[in-house]
Design an enzyme around this catalytic site. Structure first.
Site, PDB file in Angstrom:
ATOM      1  CG  ASP A 142      -2.031  -0.988   1.124  1.00 13.96           C
ATOM      2  OD1 ASP A 142      -2.132  -1.643   0.067  1.00 13.96           O
ATOM      3  OD2 ASP A 142      -2.802  -1.120   2.076  1.00 13.96           O
ATOM      4  CG  ASP A 159     -12.877  -3.796  -3.127  1.00 12.83           C
ATOM      5  OD1 ASP A 159     -11.948  -4.592  -3.370  1.00 12.83           O
ATOM      6  OD2 ASP A 159     -12.709  -2.572  -2.986  1.00 12.83           O
TER       7      ASP A 159
END
Lengths: 256, 224
Positions: free
Chosen positions: A11, A130
């Site tokens: 990330d 997602d």
């Protein structure tokens, strides 16, 4: 035969890797090039960078990271986060990414997936989905697609949406279980299997890895083609090499 | 006169996809060489060695190549100097591709580029294999070649493709993979070597192959 892939995920925000702060033995824990090299040495099959920068002002910083990593790491690099138009895909590819992940924009403007795949080839386009389970515990399982980092429900069925993205030219699906993400309780194997069985393109399982066995289960029980994980590797609990040894012991084809 | 001594390697740029990873990898294995990403026929003609990459749909690659009037430059290079085709750059050397409804290609090698057919994509355990063929597969060296030097037989290379090279010329293939059936992943003839996989993305084995290409004079020892 083709090996199943292990993909560490980094990330990135404002040009720095934000997970990986406890990574053992790194001089600068937040240096993306150093972390990428470490994973590369451990035998990572690909690397995924997720740009979680909130403000668009600093969005371009990811380009410098990709450029720097691509000069030194010779395995495939995927970059996702904040991709809104075909031009964003082009800039990331030109910086050295091999594949670009498209998530929210795939829902709001699915023609961007089609256009990007048409222009750069399906191999360069990963659609990130997602998904969250919305069926009752005793009912047939059903998962819904969420966007904007999991904040917005779309009403779309995850399996049907994955099929639609395949039809529009996605080369691969990165499938994240929102129920499992961050819980370290393993992949949502039913979700992974439902999507993987429905598609003819590869599926990367994501969300929930807490131990090495979870990675093997994603392949064997979830029938994923690749498994993605962040914290299990970042915090020094395990190396990619350990994960591959375990997978090989269980009869999974891996690159050692 | 370092400038004139430096080897020039041209990477042919015809607007298809990201070629940065190819130039990065060449710069890494040949820091003394001059790596030129170019669509200029004069640059290609003046280079000592040629890398011919390709990404995306074959029909688009062929169209862009022709639109830039690069066909003569590519053919001249392929006839005369060490030449490395990668992925669609390898496929383009054949006569025809099934992709995009029988796309004619450069026709240097006999054979076609075929799609992995859905009905054949079943593994030994009965599970279905995905297309594109994406990831790290073993490459078996079916014939010796200077570009295999220092690379163990069966080393894994990175692939991403939905079409594969199929040639009737038994002298061409130098490498094979299985998915699930055996198919050709590397071909060679005289000064040309071409791979379906991506050496520039294939870690140590891929870098070794590129290093071998940089060192290669374009000749092949005749078979004993």
């Amino acid at each position: 035969m083709l090996a199943k892939r292990i993909i560490p995920c980094l990330d990135v925000t404002d040009g720095r890797v934000v997970k990986g702060v406890n990574f053992v033995g790194l001089r600068d824990a937040g240096d993306p090039v150093e972390i990428a090299r470490r994973y590369d040495q451990q035998g990572a099959d690909e690397l995924t960078f997720l740009d979680i920068t909130a403000s668009s002002d600093n969005r371009d910083l990811i380009l410098h990271i990709i450029e720097a990593v691509a000069e030194q790491v010779f395995i495939p690099l995927t970059v996702g986060g904040g991709v809104r138009k075909v031009e964003d895909v082009r800039r990331l590819l030109n910086a050295g990414a091999d594949k670009v992940g498209i998530n929210t924009t795939a829902v709001t403007r699915p023609e961007v997936v089609e256009e990007a795949a048409g222009y750069f080839g399906s191999q360069a386009i990963v659609v990130a989905i997602d998904a969250k389970r919305v069926s009752a515990p005793d009912a047939a399982p059903r998962w819904e697609v969420y966007t904007h980092g999991g904040r917005n429900a779309t009403g779309l069925d995850a399996v049907a949406w994955a099929l639609e993205m395949q039809r529009r030219g996605a080369g691969e699906i990165l499938l994240t279980s929102m129920d499992r993400d961050g819980t370290r309780s393993g992949f949502d194997l039913a979700l992974t299997r439902a999507v993987s069985d429905a598609l003819t393109i590869p599926v990367i399982a994501s969300g929930g890895v807490g131990k090495l066995q979870d990675l093997a289960d994603g392949i064997k029980l979830g029938r994923a083609d690749a498994v993605l994980a962040a914290s299990i590797f970042h915090f020094g609990d395990h190396t990619v090499g350990e994960a591959k040894q375990l997978m090989r012991q269980q009869g999974i084809e891996v690159r050692l | 006169m370092r400038e004139s001594m430096s080897m020039k390697i041209a990477v042919i740029d015809y607007g298809m996809g990201n070629l940065r990873s190819v130039t990065h990898a060449l710069e890494h294995v040949a820091p003394e060489a001059t790596i030129q990403l170019s669509s200029d026929p004069a640059v290609i003609a003046a280079a000592d060695k040629i890398v011919f990459p390709g990404q995306g749909a074959m029909r688009d690659c062929m169209r862009e190549l022709l639109a830039r009037d690069l066909r003569p430059a590519v053919l001249a290079a392929a006839a005369s100097k060490p030449f490395l085709g990668i992925c669609v750059g390898a496929q383009l050397l054949f006569e025809l591709s099934e992709e995009g409804g029988n796309t004619p290609a450069l026709g240097l090698f006999p054979g076609q580029v075929r799609r992995f057919e859905a009905e054949r994509m079943v593994a030994a355990d009965g599970s279905r294999l995905k297309v594109p063929h994406m990831g790290w597969n073993e490459v078996w060296q079916t014939r010796p070649h200077p570009l295999w030097q220092g690379i163990a037989d069966g080393s894994r290379f990175y692939f991403v493709h939905s079409y594969y090279m199929d040639t009737p010329d038994a002298a061409l293939p130098v490498g094979r993979s299985d998915y699930p059936f055996p198919f050709t992943v590397a071909v060679a003839r005289a000064n040309i070597f071409a791979t379906q996989f991506h050496p520039e993305k294939s870690h140590a084995a891929g870098l070794q192959l590129l290093k071998n290409f940089v060192a290669w004079d374009g000749t092949v020892q005749p078979a004993q």
